[in-house]
Design an enzyme around this catalytic site. Structure first.
Site, PDB file in Angstrom:
ATOM      1  N   PRO A  14      11.074   2.354  26.611  1.00 10.33           N
ATOM      2  CA  PRO A  14      10.732   0.933  26.445  1.00 10.33           C
ATOM      3  C   PRO A  14      11.604   0.313  25.363  1.00 10.33           C
ATOM      4  O   PRO A  14      12.010   0.988  24.420  1.00 10.33           O
ATOM      5  CB  PRO A  14       9.262   0.989  25.984  1.00 10.33           C
ATOM      6  CG  PRO A  14       9.134   2.300  25.277  1.00 10.33           C
ATOM      7  CD  PRO A  14      10.103   3.244  25.948  1.00 10.33           C
ATOM      8  N   GLN A  75       2.147   2.190  27.447  1.00 10.03           N
ATOM      9  CA  GLN A  75       2.113   2.572  26.035  1.00 10.03           C
ATOM     10  C   GLN A  75       1.173   1.679  25.225  1.00 10.03           C
ATOM     11  O   GLN A  75       1.213   0.458  25.335  1.00 10.03           O
ATOM     12  CB  GLN A  75       3.520   2.504  25.438  1.00 10.03           C
ATOM     13  CG  GLN A  75       3.600   3.081  24.028  1.00 10.03           C
ATOM     14  CD  GLN A  75       5.014   3.034  23.472  1.00 10.03           C
ATOM     15  OE1 GLN A  75       5.457   1.993  23.001  1.00 10.03           O
ATOM     16  NE2 GLN A  75       5.721   4.155  23.524  1.00 10.03           N
ATOM     17  N   CYS A 105       7.563   2.783  16.585  1.00  7.80           N
ATOM     18  CA  CYS A 105       8.118   1.440  16.430  1.00  7.80           C
ATOM     19  C   CYS A 105       8.478   1.171  14.969  1.00  7.80           C
ATOM     20  O   CYS A 105       7.629   1.322  14.077  1.00  7.80           O
ATOM     21  CB  CYS A 105       7.126   0.396  16.912  1.00  7.80           C
ATOM     22  SG  CYS A 105       7.754  -1.297  16.739  1.00  7.80           S
ATOM     23  N   LYS A 146       4.994   9.208  21.490  1.00  2.00           N
ATOM     24  CA  LYS A 146       6.383   9.054  21.069  1.00  2.00           C
ATOM     25  C   LYS A 146       6.401   8.850  19.563  1.00  2.00           C
ATOM     26  O   LYS A 146       5.657   8.018  19.044  1.00  2.00           O
ATOM     27  CB  LYS A 146       7.050   7.868  21.769  1.00  2.00           C
ATOM     28  CG  LYS A 146       8.545   7.779  21.438  1.00  2.00           C
ATOM     29  CD  LYS A 146       9.252   6.652  22.169  1.00  2.00           C
ATOM     30  CE  LYS A 146      10.752   6.750  21.864  1.00  2.00           C
ATOM     31  NZ  LYS A 146      11.402   5.442  21.814  1.00  2.00           N
ATOM     32  N   GLY A 207      17.487   9.238  21.448  1.00  2.24           N
ATOM     33  CA  GLY A 207      18.307   8.683  20.372  1.00  2.24           C
ATOM     34  C   GLY A 207      19.788   8.925  20.537  1.00  2.24           C
ATOM     35  O   GLY A 207      20.223  10.066  20.685  1.00  2.24           O
ATOM     36  N   GLY A 230      17.253   4.654  26.315  1.00  2.00           N
ATOM     37  CA  GLY A 230      16.959   3.227  26.300  1.00  2.00           C
ATOM     38  C   GLY A 230      18.225   2.406  26.339  1.00  2.00           C
ATOM     39  O   GLY A 230      18.707   2.003  27.405  1.00  2.00           O
TER      40      GLY A 230
END
Length: 328
Positions: A14, A75, A105, A146, A207, A230
């Site tokens: 996301p 999520q 986040c 996550k 990542g 992502g």
């Protein structure tokens, strides 16, 4: 054992404000993506109505799958175990392909309200959240998490991963940076390898995966077969397909060519149609340019398109530009 999509080898991450339902739809049509996770739904001190879940993940109305048939986990983000559990139970009634919990986040406004990566300073609370949600959700619905490596440093990464495992999560995505690192390279893939020495929970590496070479090196360093991507997928919509085709080649499959710019233009038209249904006219041009900005990393044609559209804000003029590309 609950369904956990452990066979999913490439997961689409996301990205708040960019990689939403519309872009998930577009990118999963290319192929190679096995599982998606929605943007977070913020949980505070109330139980959200059904429409709040569907607004972020309209796929819930399609058996929790994109149009291309790729499952979507939904999520949740918050810090109160009881309210997260209550919302997870409400969400479970919509039969999502899974429920994911956000401990990663890095946004300041989210962290200031005790959401996302800031919780990594409280491994016990992280475990309580996962356990509460797991208890509240039917066994056949996976509950995953996550996390980043930490907030200001990675000293509690192992504690958080162990807490998530002990609480009964089906699997764990690790973004190999702390909140303090933000999105600055590098990603510390070796720390995921460290976590795998301590935690048996199935793990997904995330990542700085921009290319097939990055994906292969990440797998080698982390020991994870499964990757979440992502920004790399937004910049190169064919990246997941390249990874899965590489894997097929090692088993005697055939390699196909990369996604051509003409195909990208088709995806852009589809994306534009999608955001026209969901985004206010004054914001539509910005959304398209936002994606083009990423595509410039891989496609020289995207730079030319970006230059042509840079000063355009009128949706009708962008309609005309896209129509001209189709003719051309």
């Amino acid at each position: 054992m609950p369904m956990s999509h452990l066979g999913a080898r490439v997961l689409l991450a996301p990205m708040e404000g960019l990689l939403d339902h519309t872009l998930r739809d577009v990118l999963t049509r290319v192929g190679g993506v096995d599982l998606c996770v929605s943007e977070f739904i913020r949980v505070t001190n109330t139980v959200l109505p059904r429409r709040a879940f569907i607004r972020v993940a309209p796929e819930l109305l399609n058996n929790s799958c994109t149009v291309a048939g790729v499952p979507v986990r939904v999520q949740l983000l918050g810090s109160d175990p009881d309210y997260l559990a209550a919302n997870a139970a409400a969400l479970a009634e919509l039969q999502p392909a899974g429920i994911d919990l956000n401990f990663g986040c890095p946004a300041k406004t989210v962290n200031q309200h005790r959401g996302g990566a800031v919780l990594l300073d409280e491994p016990e609370l992280v475990g309580q959240i996962v356990a509460a949600v797991r208890r509240a959700v039917p066994a056949h619905i996976p509950v995953s998490a996550k996390m980043r490596l930490g907030f200001n440093d990675d000293s509690r990464a192992e504690d958080c991963a162990l807490a998530i495992e002990a609480a009964g999560a089906s699997d764990l995505v690790v973004h190999a940076r702390t909140k303090a690192h933000g999105y600055r390279p590098p990603a510390y893939w070796d720390r995921i390898a460290d976590l795998r020495q301590r935690v048996r929970l199935p793990m997904v590496a995330n990542g700085e995966i921009w290319t097939l070479a990055d994906a292969l090196r990440c797998r080698e360093v982390t020991g994870c077969d499964r990757l979440m991507i992502g920004r790399g997928m937004v910049a190169d919509p064919g990246l997941a397909l390249a990874i899965t085709q590489h894997d097929a080649l090692t088993q005697g499959g055939a390699m196909q060519s990369a996604v051509a710019w003409t195909q990208i233009l088709g995806l852009m038209r589809l994306f534009w149609q999608g955001i026209a249904l969901r985004v206010a006219p004054r914001h539509r041009a910005g959304r398209l340019k936002q994606w083009l900005n990423y595509l410039r990393r891989v496609y020289p044609e995207a730079q030319e398109a970006f230059d042509q559209l840079r000063l355009l804000h009128d949706p009708e003029k962008i309609d005309q530009w896209l129509a001209a590309q189709a003719v051309g």
